[in-house]
Write a protein that holds these residues in place. Structure first.
Motif, PDB file in Angstrom:
ATOM      1  N   LYS A 141     -23.886  28.722 -37.667  1.00 14.41           N
ATOM      2  CA  LYS A 141     -23.635  29.505 -38.880  1.00 14.41           C
ATOM      3  C   LYS A 141     -24.889  29.605 -39.744  1.00 14.41           C
ATOM      4  N   GLN A 142     -25.568  28.492 -39.914  1.00 20.66           N
ATOM      5  CA  GLN A 142     -26.739  28.436 -40.792  1.00 20.66           C
ATOM      6  C   GLN A 142     -27.847  29.366 -40.336  1.00 20.66           C
ATOM      7  N   TYR A 143     -28.047  29.463 -39.011  1.00 22.39           N
ATOM      8  CA  TYR A 143     -29.165  30.248 -38.492  1.00 22.39           C
ATOM      9  C   TYR A 143     -28.730  31.568 -37.865  1.00 22.39           C
ATOM     10  N   HIS A 144     -27.503  31.966 -38.123  1.00 21.40           N
ATOM     11  CA  HIS A 144     -27.010  33.228 -37.566  1.00 21.40           C
ATOM     12  C   HIS A 144     -27.930  34.381 -37.960  1.00 21.40           C
ATOM     13  N   GLY A 145     -28.332  35.169 -36.969  1.00 22.09           N
ATOM     14  CA  GLY A 145     -29.223  36.296 -37.227  1.00 22.09           C
ATOM     15  C   GLY A 145     -30.693  35.931 -37.243  1.00 22.09           C
ATOM     16  N   LYS A 146     -31.006  34.646 -37.169  1.00 27.61           N
ATOM     17  CA  LYS A 146     -32.403  34.188 -37.180  1.00 27.61           C
ATOM     18  C   LYS A 146     -32.768  33.491 -35.864  1.00 27.61           C
ATOM     19  N   ILE A 147     -31.959  32.520 -35.508  1.00 26.75           N
ATOM     20  CA  ILE A 147     -32.153  31.776 -34.265  1.00 26.75           C
ATOM     21  C   ILE A 147     -30.804  31.681 -33.566  1.00 26.75           C
ATOM     22  N   GLU A 148     -30.793  31.998 -32.278  1.00 30.57           N
ATOM     23  CA  GLU A 148     -29.552  31.843 -31.535  1.00 30.57           C
ATOM     24  C   GLU A 148     -29.387  30.376 -31.132  1.00 30.57           C
ATOM     25  N   VAL A 149     -28.393  29.737 -31.671  1.00 28.06           N
ATOM     26  CA  VAL A 149     -28.101  28.339 -31.372  1.00 28.06           C
ATOM     27  C   VAL A 149     -26.931  28.288 -30.403  1.00 28.06           C
ATOM     28  N   LEU A 150     -27.132  27.625 -29.276  1.00 22.15           N
ATOM     29  CA  LEU A 150     -26.092  27.511 -28.267  1.00 22.15           C
ATOM     30  C   LEU A 150     -25.542  26.091 -28.246  1.00 22.15           C
ATOM     31  N   LEU A 151     -24.259  25.984 -28.013  1.00 25.73           N
ATOM     32  CA  LEU A 151     -23.593  24.686 -27.950  1.00 25.73           C
ATOM     33  C   LEU A 151     -23.398  24.303 -26.489  1.00 25.73           C
ATOM     34  N   GLY A 152     -24.118  23.295 -26.067  1.00 29.82           N
ATOM     35  CA  GLY A 152     -24.020  22.867 -24.679  1.00 29.82           C
ATOM     36  C   GLY A 152     -23.964  21.365 -24.560  1.00 29.82           C
ATOM     37  N   ILE A 153     -23.570  20.916 -23.381  1.00 31.77           N
ATOM     38  CA  ILE A 153     -23.571  19.482 -23.101  1.00 31.77           C
ATOM     39  C   ILE A 153     -24.084  19.250 -21.687  1.00 31.77           C
ATOM     40  N   GLU A 154     -24.614  18.057 -21.484  1.00 36.16           N
ATOM     41  CA  GLU A 154     -24.903  17.561 -20.142  1.00 36.16           C
ATOM     42  C   GLU A 154     -23.883  16.478 -19.850  1.00 36.16           C
ATOM     43  N   ALA A 155     -23.095  16.688 -18.812  1.00 33.04           N
ATOM     44  CA  ALA A 155     -22.027  15.749 -18.457  1.00 33.04           C
ATOM     45  C   ALA A 155     -22.311  15.165 -17.082  1.00 33.04           C
ATOM     46  N   ASP A 156     -22.144  13.860 -16.980  1.00 31.97           N
ATOM     47  CA  ASP A 156     -22.314  13.217 -15.678  1.00 31.97           C
ATOM     48  C   ASP A 156     -21.295  13.740 -14.675  1.00 31.97           C
ATOM     49  N   PHE A 157     -21.684  13.715 -13.410  1.00 35.46           N
ATOM     50  CA  PHE A 157     -20.715  13.950 -12.348  1.00 35.46           C
ATOM     51  C   PHE A 157     -20.186  12.597 -11.900  1.00 35.46           C
ATOM     52  N   LEU A 158     -18.966  12.289 -12.322  1.00 34.29           N
ATOM     53  CA  LEU A 158     -18.288  11.043 -11.964  1.00 34.29           C
ATOM     54  C   LEU A 158     -16.973  11.441 -11.305  1.00 34.29           C
ATOM     55  N   PRO A 159     -16.915  11.459  -9.988  1.00 32.85           N
ATOM     56  CA  PRO A 159     -15.733  11.991  -9.290  1.00 32.85           C
ATOM     57  C   PRO A 159     -14.414  11.395  -9.747  1.00 32.85           C
ATOM     58  N   GLU A 160     -14.426  10.116 -10.122  1.00 33.16           N
ATOM     59  CA  GLU A 160     -13.178   9.462 -10.508  1.00 33.16           C
ATOM     60  C   GLU A 160     -12.722   9.832 -11.913  1.00 33.16           C
ATOM     61  N   HIS A 161     -13.568  10.538 -12.676  1.00 37.40           N
ATOM     62  CA  HIS A 161     -13.213  10.882 -14.054  1.00 37.40           C
ATOM     63  C   HIS A 161     -13.225  12.389 -14.319  1.00 37.40           C
ATOM     64  N   LEU A 162     -13.144  13.186 -13.270  1.00 36.78           N
ATOM     65  CA  LEU A 162     -13.271  14.633 -13.430  1.00 36.78           C
ATOM     66  C   LEU A 162     -12.195  15.220 -14.328  1.00 36.78           C
ATOM     67  N   GLU A 163     -10.972  14.756 -14.207  1.00 42.43           N
ATOM     68  CA  GLU A 163      -9.897  15.337 -15.010  1.00 42.43           C
ATOM     69  C   GLU A 163     -10.063  14.995 -16.486  1.00 42.43           C
ATOM     70  N   LEU A 164     -10.553  13.818 -16.788  1.00 40.11           N
ATOM     71  CA  LEU A 164     -10.846  13.460 -18.173  1.00 40.11           C
ATOM     72  C   LEU A 164     -11.926  14.378 -18.723  1.00 40.11           C
ATOM     73  N   TYR A 165     -12.995  14.558 -17.973  1.00 34.11           N
ATOM     74  CA  TYR A 165     -14.068  15.452 -18.404  1.00 34.11           C
ATOM     75  C   TYR A 165     -13.535  16.875 -18.582  1.00 34.11           C
ATOM     76  N   ARG A 166     -12.696  17.298 -17.655  1.00 33.30           N
ATOM     77  CA  ARG A 166     -12.172  18.663 -17.710  1.00 33.30           C
ATOM     78  C   ARG A 166     -11.378  18.890 -19.002  1.00 33.30           C
ATOM     79  N   SER A 167     -10.577  17.913 -19.385  1.00 37.18           N
ATOM     80  CA  SER A 167      -9.757  18.061 -20.586  1.00 37.18           C
ATOM     81  C   SER A 167     -10.612  18.051 -21.853  1.00 37.18           C
ATOM     82  N   VAL A 168     -11.648  17.224 -21.880  1.00 41.36           N
ATOM     83  CA  VAL A 168     -12.533  17.169 -23.050  1.00 41.36           C
ATOM     84  C   VAL A 168     -13.315  18.475 -23.186  1.00 41.36           C
TER      85      VAL A 168
END
Length: 210
Positions: free
Chosen positions: A18-45
């Protein structure tokens, strides 16, 4: 970050949008581990937040940490090859799980495991075919002045039609975008003419300019 810190991170980035709208494009991203036993938890989050992109990265596989160079040095040549195949299998699994837009530093062992790049295995091609079939993007990661994937794997990725994007993986603000022009030039030399960006989990291909 701790699970309790995640909502605070989301709020902070949304405020910056919101603060930089029209000036800088700010993207919301994450880096998530690949943990096969926790995929559904990650998916829901992940589904609970308005993310622009999700990077999936393997930092540990089969009980092996990607930074554990002492462990690697203790292995026989045959076991080193097995470890490399295991790592590529984890990357292929992460591509198939449908959770990620981007796969981060897909050849990161090349940074930390001495002699890793000299071990040739068809598992790399199996991994790249899986990435191409699932149409997931791989990241060219330029942190530590040691890009991954290296030129050999990138050339094979191009041959299989794997799409790419760029990430500086900066742990300090002044390193954001480091080596951007050099990576772009390298990709262009290999044969790439475009790379991917994401907004609202939707991929857009843009020309490589350098």
């Amino acid at each position: 970050m701790a699970k309790s810190e995640f909502p605070k991170y989301i709020r902070e980035v949304l405020e910056l949008k919101k603060q930089y709208h029209g000036k800088i494009e700010v993207l919301l991203g994450i880096e998530a581990d690949f943990l096969p036993e926790h995929l559904e938890l990650y998916r829901s989050v992940i589904a609970a937040y308005p993310l622009d992109y999700v990077i999936g990265s393997v930092h540990e596989f089969a009980g092996i940490g990607i930074y554990d160079s002492a462990y690697w040095e203790s292995l026989t040549a045959a076991r080193k090859m097995e470890v490399k195949k295991l790592f590529y299998d984890y990357i292929a699994q992460s591509a198939k799980c449908g959770l990620y837009d981007i796969l981060g530093h897909v050849d990161s062992l090349n940074r930390y495991f001495n002699g890793y790049s000299e071990l040739r295995t068809e598992a790399a091609d199996v991994m790249l075919k899986a990435v191409a079939e699932r149409d997931v993007v791989i990241e060219i990661n330029s942190s530590d002045n040691h890009w991954v994937p290296d030129g050999d794997l990138l050339e094979r990725a191009h041959r299989y039609g794997v799409k790419v994007t760029f990430g500086s993986d900066a742990h300090e603000p002044e390193r954001v975008g480091e080596h951007f022009a050099a990576v772009a030039g390298h990709l262009y030399d290999i044969g790439y003419r475009e790379w991917a960006i994401f907004r609202h989990r939707e991929r857009f291909m843009v020309p490589i300019a350098w």
